[in-house]
Design a protein around this motif. Structure first.
Motif, PDB file in Angstrom:
ATOM      1  N   THR A  90       0.831  -1.206   0.000  1.00 13.25           N
ATOM      2  CA  THR A  90       0.000   0.000   0.000  1.00 13.25           C
ATOM      3  C   THR A  90       0.863   1.253   0.000  1.00 13.25           C
ATOM      4  O   THR A  90       0.611   2.191  -0.757  1.00 13.25           O
ATOM      5  CB  THR A  90      -0.945   0.011   1.224  1.00 13.25           C
ATOM      6  OG1 THR A  90      -1.764  -1.160   1.167  1.00 13.25           O
ATOM      7  CG2 THR A  90      -1.810   1.245   1.258  1.00 13.25           C
ATOM      8  N   LEU A  91       1.888   1.271   0.835  1.00 15.82           N
ATOM      9  CA  LEU A  91       2.802   2.405   0.903  1.00 15.82           C
ATOM     10  C   LEU A  91       3.514   2.604  -0.431  1.00 15.82           C
ATOM     11  O   LEU A  91       3.646   3.725  -0.921  1.00 15.82           O
ATOM     12  CB  LEU A  91       3.821   2.194   2.027  1.00 15.82           C
ATOM     13  CG  LEU A  91       4.848   3.300   2.235  1.00 15.82           C
ATOM     14  CD1 LEU A  91       4.156   4.606   2.635  1.00 15.82           C
ATOM     15  CD2 LEU A  91       5.846   2.892   3.299  1.00 15.82           C
ATOM     16  N   PHE A  92       3.965   1.514  -1.031  1.00 13.10           N
ATOM     17  CA  PHE A  92       4.640   1.577  -2.320  1.00 13.10           C
ATOM     18  C   PHE A  92       3.711   2.161  -3.386  1.00 13.10           C
ATOM     19  O   PHE A  92       4.123   2.999  -4.186  1.00 13.10           O
ATOM     20  CB  PHE A  92       5.120   0.179  -2.731  1.00 13.10           C
ATOM     21  CG  PHE A  92       5.830   0.154  -4.048  1.00 13.10           C
ATOM     22  CD1 PHE A  92       7.120   0.640  -4.167  1.00 13.10           C
ATOM     23  CD2 PHE A  92       5.199  -0.353  -5.176  1.00 13.10           C
ATOM     24  CE1 PHE A  92       7.784   0.621  -5.389  1.00 13.10           C
ATOM     25  CE2 PHE A  92       5.849  -0.378  -6.400  1.00 13.10           C
ATOM     26  CZ  PHE A  92       7.138   0.107  -6.506  1.00 13.10           C
ATOM     27  N   GLN A  93       2.452   1.728  -3.389  1.00 12.44           N
ATOM     28  CA  GLN A  93       1.489   2.253  -4.358  1.00 12.44           C
ATOM     29  C   GLN A  93       1.260   3.748  -4.154  1.00 12.44           C
ATOM     30  O   GLN A  93       1.196   4.504  -5.122  1.00 12.44           O
ATOM     31  CB  GLN A  93       0.156   1.511  -4.254  1.00 12.44           C
ATOM     32  CG  GLN A  93       0.185   0.149  -4.889  1.00 12.44           C
ATOM     33  CD  GLN A  93      -1.156  -0.544  -4.819  1.00 12.44           C
ATOM     34  OE1 GLN A  93      -1.875  -0.436  -3.830  1.00 12.44           O
ATOM     35  NE2 GLN A  93      -1.482  -1.276  -5.871  1.00 12.44           N
ATOM     36  N   LYS A  94       1.151   4.186  -2.897  1.00 16.91           N
ATOM     37  CA  LYS A  94       0.966   5.608  -2.605  1.00 16.91           C
ATOM     38  C   LYS A  94       2.151   6.428  -3.089  1.00 16.91           C
ATOM     39  O   LYS A  94       2.001   7.467  -3.721  1.00 16.91           O
ATOM     40  CB  LYS A  94       0.806   5.834  -1.095  1.00 16.91           C
ATOM     41  CG  LYS A  94      -0.569   5.696  -0.564  1.00 16.91           C
ATOM     42  CD  LYS A  94      -0.565   6.078   0.918  1.00 16.91           C
ATOM     43  CE  LYS A  94      -1.866   5.788   1.583  1.00 16.91           C
ATOM     44  NZ  LYS A  94      -1.836   6.091   3.017  1.00 16.91           N
ATOM     45  N   GLU A  95       3.352   5.956  -2.755  1.00 17.82           N
ATOM     46  CA  GLU A  95       4.568   6.671  -3.143  1.00 17.82           C
ATOM     47  C   GLU A  95       4.707   6.720  -4.658  1.00 17.82           C
ATOM     48  O   GLU A  95       5.077   7.757  -5.216  1.00 17.82           O
ATOM     49  CB  GLU A  95       5.804   6.011  -2.518  1.00 17.82           C
ATOM     50  CG  GLU A  95       5.897   6.184  -1.025  1.00 17.82           C
ATOM     51  CD  GLU A  95       6.057   7.636  -0.594  1.00 17.82           C
ATOM     52  OE1 GLU A  95       6.789   8.385  -1.248  1.00 17.82           O
ATOM     53  OE2 GLU A  95       5.419   8.013   0.412  1.00 17.82           O
ATOM     54  N   THR A  96       4.401   5.618  -5.316  1.00 24.12           N
ATOM     55  CA  THR A  96       4.481   5.578  -6.776  1.00 24.12           C
ATOM     56  C   THR A  96       3.488   6.561  -7.392  1.00 24.12           C
ATOM     57  O   THR A  96       3.835   7.303  -8.314  1.00 24.12           O
ATOM     58  CB  THR A  96       4.208   4.149  -7.293  1.00 24.12           C
ATOM     59  OG1 THR A  96       5.159   3.256  -6.712  1.00 24.12           O
ATOM     60  CG2 THR A  96       4.314   4.078  -8.804  1.00 24.12           C
ATOM     61  N   ALA A  97       2.273   6.581  -6.880  1.00 22.24           N
ATOM     62  CA  ALA A  97       1.259   7.510  -7.390  1.00 22.24           C
ATOM     63  C   ALA A  97       1.697   8.955  -7.165  1.00 22.24           C
ATOM     64  O   ALA A  97       1.517   9.810  -8.041  1.00 22.24           O
ATOM     65  CB  ALA A  97      -0.074   7.243  -6.703  1.00 22.24           C
ATOM     66  N   GLN A  98       2.282   9.229  -6.015  1.00 21.24           N
ATOM     67  CA  GLN A  98       2.737  10.585  -5.711  1.00 21.24           C
ATOM     68  C   GLN A  98       3.864  10.991  -6.664  1.00 21.24           C
ATOM     69  O   GLN A  98       3.879  12.113  -7.171  1.00 21.24           O
ATOM     70  CB  GLN A  98       3.212  10.665  -4.264  1.00 21.24           C
ATOM     71  CG  GLN A  98       3.591  12.061  -3.825  1.00 21.24           C
ATOM     72  CD  GLN A  98       3.977  12.112  -2.349  1.00 21.24           C
ATOM     73  OE1 GLN A  98       3.870  11.118  -1.634  1.00 21.24           O
ATOM     74  NE2 GLN A  98       4.430  13.252  -1.905  1.00 21.24           N
ATOM     75  N   ILE A  99       4.783  10.089  -6.915  1.00 18.89           N
ATOM     76  CA  ILE A  99       5.886  10.388  -7.837  1.00 18.89           C
ATOM     77  C   ILE A  99       5.347  10.653  -9.237  1.00 18.89           C
ATOM     78  O   ILE A  99       5.761  11.599  -9.909  1.00 18.89           O
ATOM     79  CB  ILE A  99       6.918   9.242  -7.843  1.00 18.89           C
ATOM     80  CG1 ILE A  99       7.682   9.238  -6.520  1.00 18.89           C
ATOM     81  CG2 ILE A  99       7.870   9.357  -9.027  1.00 18.89           C
ATOM     82  CD1 ILE A  99       8.522   7.997  -6.300  1.00 18.89           C
ATOM     83  N   ILE A 100       4.411   9.820  -9.663  1.00 21.39           N
ATOM     84  CA  ILE A 100       3.820   9.995 -10.992  1.00 21.39           C
ATOM     85  C   ILE A 100       3.098  11.331 -11.086  1.00 21.39           C
ATOM     86  O   ILE A 100       3.180  12.021 -12.102  1.00 21.39           O
ATOM     87  CB  ILE A 100       2.875   8.818 -11.324  1.00 21.39           C
ATOM     88  CG1 ILE A 100       3.715   7.558 -11.560  1.00 21.39           C
ATOM     89  CG2 ILE A 100       2.003   9.123 -12.534  1.00 21.39           C
ATOM     90  CD1 ILE A 100       2.910   6.286 -11.665  1.00 21.39           C
ATOM     91  N   ASP A 101       2.407  11.720 -10.010  1.00 20.08           N
ATOM     92  CA  ASP A 101       1.705  13.013 -10.006  1.00 20.08           C
ATOM     93  C   ASP A 101       2.670  14.187  -9.995  1.00 20.08           C
ATOM     94  O   ASP A 101       2.430  15.205 -10.624  1.00 20.08           O
ATOM     95  CB  ASP A 101       0.778  13.119  -8.781  1.00 20.08           C
ATOM     96  CG  ASP A 101      -0.435  12.207  -8.901  1.00 20.08           C
ATOM     97  OD1 ASP A 101      -0.722  11.737 -10.026  1.00 20.08           O
ATOM     98  OD2 ASP A 101      -1.081  11.957  -7.873  1.00 20.08           O
ATOM     99  N   GLU A 102       3.780  14.064  -9.270  1.00 22.31           N
ATOM    100  CA  GLU A 102       4.735  15.164  -9.128  1.00 22.31           C
ATOM    101  C   GLU A 102       5.689  15.276 -10.312  1.00 22.31           C
ATOM    102  O   GLU A 102       6.166  16.359 -10.623  1.00 22.31           O
ATOM    103  CB  GLU A 102       5.551  14.987  -7.846  1.00 22.31           C
ATOM    104  CG  GLU A 102       4.748  15.194  -6.586  1.00 22.31           C
ATOM    105  CD  GLU A 102       5.549  14.897  -5.333  1.00 22.31           C
ATOM    106  OE1 GLU A 102       6.715  14.465  -5.432  1.00 22.31           O
ATOM    107  OE2 GLU A 102       5.005  15.108  -4.238  1.00 22.31           O
TER     108      GLU A 102
END
Length: 127
Positions: A90-102
């Motif tokens: 879950t943490l990995f998915q959140k971080e990945t989504a944040q990186i993709i957004d940023e």
């Protein structure tokens, strides 16, 4: 079905951890009621795929706990491992989504900085 398999893994991982030399014969695998597990070979194969146990090199139908399996046992058991794995996923998915957004914003900022430097260089060259 998967919950049942995870429950059987948890039970038998504890049995391995408590057993002499961390080894069990197939006949010593147990179900949730403590009865001999009829699908012991199938569970052993599944636990091998998860790298929790390995066949004993000298004794037929005997398995031993791997270092990974031992660590799982020491640090809370199979259910805790699955819980930690889920949290990590879950943490990995959140971080990945944040990186993709940023990332697009960072690219735009970088491109703007490069454009400003180029325009400045062009102006300086014209002087």
């Amino acid at each position: 079905m998967l919950d049942h398999i995870n429950q059987l893994i948890a039970i038998n991982l504890q049995l391995f951890h408590k057993a002499k030399h961390n080894q069990l014969h197939l006949k010593d695998f147990r179900d949730s009621e403590g009865k001999q597990l009829s699908a012991a070979k199938l569970l052993a194969n599944f636990m091998q795929q998860k790298e929790l146990i390995q066949p004993n090199a000298t004794e037929k139908n005997t398995y031993q706990l791997t270092e990974f399996g031992n660590n799982i046992s020491l640090f809370g058991g199979w259910e805790k491992h699955l819980e930690n794995e889920s949290k990590l996923h879950t943490l990995f998915q959140k971080e990945t989504a944040q990186i993709i957004d940023e990332e697009p914003q960072k690219i735009r900022t970088t491109l703007l900085s490069v454009a400003i430097v180029l325009i400045t260089l062009i102006i300086l060259c014209m002087l």
